[in-house]
Design an enzyme around this catalytic site. Structure first.
Site, PDB file in Angstrom:
ATOM      1  CD  GLU A  99       9.362   7.917  16.161  1.00  0.00           C
ATOM      2  OE1 GLU A  99       9.247   7.134  17.277  1.00  0.00           O
ATOM      3  OE2 GLU A  99       9.754   8.837  16.216  1.00  0.00           O
ATOM      4  CD  GLU A 103       6.803   4.502  19.371  1.00  0.00           C
ATOM      5  OE1 GLU A 103       5.531   3.708  19.091  1.00  0.00           O
ATOM      6  OE2 GLU A 103       6.842   5.713  19.767  1.00  0.00           O
TER       7      GLU A 103
END
Length: 210
Positions: A99, A103
């Site tokens: 993640e 991101e």
């Protein structure tokens, strides 16, 4: 209290379980549970796969925050990178690293468990583990994740930890992983990082989906 303060997993008898709605990510279920002296009650709650979040802290004590639109609350929120535990068998830290890369286009060499929490234990079984990630470097542009939907136009900002703490305490940021994570990081830093747990620390109490 003679023992250290701790939550305790308790498996009470369930006489009936119904799935009221099966969703793309979350389900709504209804269970009849025996509370003993209090009798049997029925509770409806959201079943959730769980999630991870990352307080990514650079050498200048700045936190990496992304700005993402959250439709249920009709707002763009400043958040630490986070995501669902939606890859079967994926370790929590590996999910957090994925993640962080997807991101924020970041990698980290040092990982610790910062804090664990249930987001809304009265209405959902969602759990979140927040990691502290340090030793940050950028993901090469050729290896970066192709974002889509709400993630497509996310802004990235580097904000001093103390400023994010102030924003949380004055009600200017509201994402629960951000608020919980930065306050935990601030508290741990004040103790020389001694409260940090290993990245592979077990979830306590032991948590699983029935």
């Amino acid at each position: 209290m003679s023992e250290p303060l701790h939550d305790e997993r308790t498996d009470l008898p369930i006489s009936d379980r119904r799935e009221l709605h099966s969703g793309y990510v979350m389900d709504l279920v209804s269970e009849a549970v025996d509370l003993g002296i209090a009798g049997e009650v029925r509770r409806e709650f959201v079943r959730h796969p769980g999630a991870v979040a990352v307080v990514a802290l650079d050498d200048e004590d700045r936190v990496a925050l992304v700005r993402q639109y959250r439709h249920p609350v009709r707002a763009h929120l400043w958040e630490v990178p986070a995501g669902l535990l939606d890859v079967p068998g994926e370790p929590l830290q590996a999910a957090a690293a994925r993640e962080l890369a997807e991101e924020a286009d970041l990698r980290a060499t040092t990982w610790h468990t910062l804090v664990d929490f249930f987001t809304s234990p009265g209405g959902s079984d969602e759990r979140i583990r927040i990691f502290l990630a340090r030793g940050l470097t950028g993901v090469p542009e050729s290896h970066r994740h192709q974002r889509e939907a709400e993630e497509l136009d996310m802004d990235l900002a580097w904000v001093p930890l103390q400023d994010v703490v102030a924003a949380a305490l004055t009600g200017r940021v509201h994402n629960p992983s951000t608020v919980t994570g930065v306050l935990a990081a601030h508290a741990a830093r004040g103790q020389g990082w001694s409260p940090l747990r290993p990245a592979d620390a077990p979830w306590q109490p032991a948590w699983h989906r029935d």
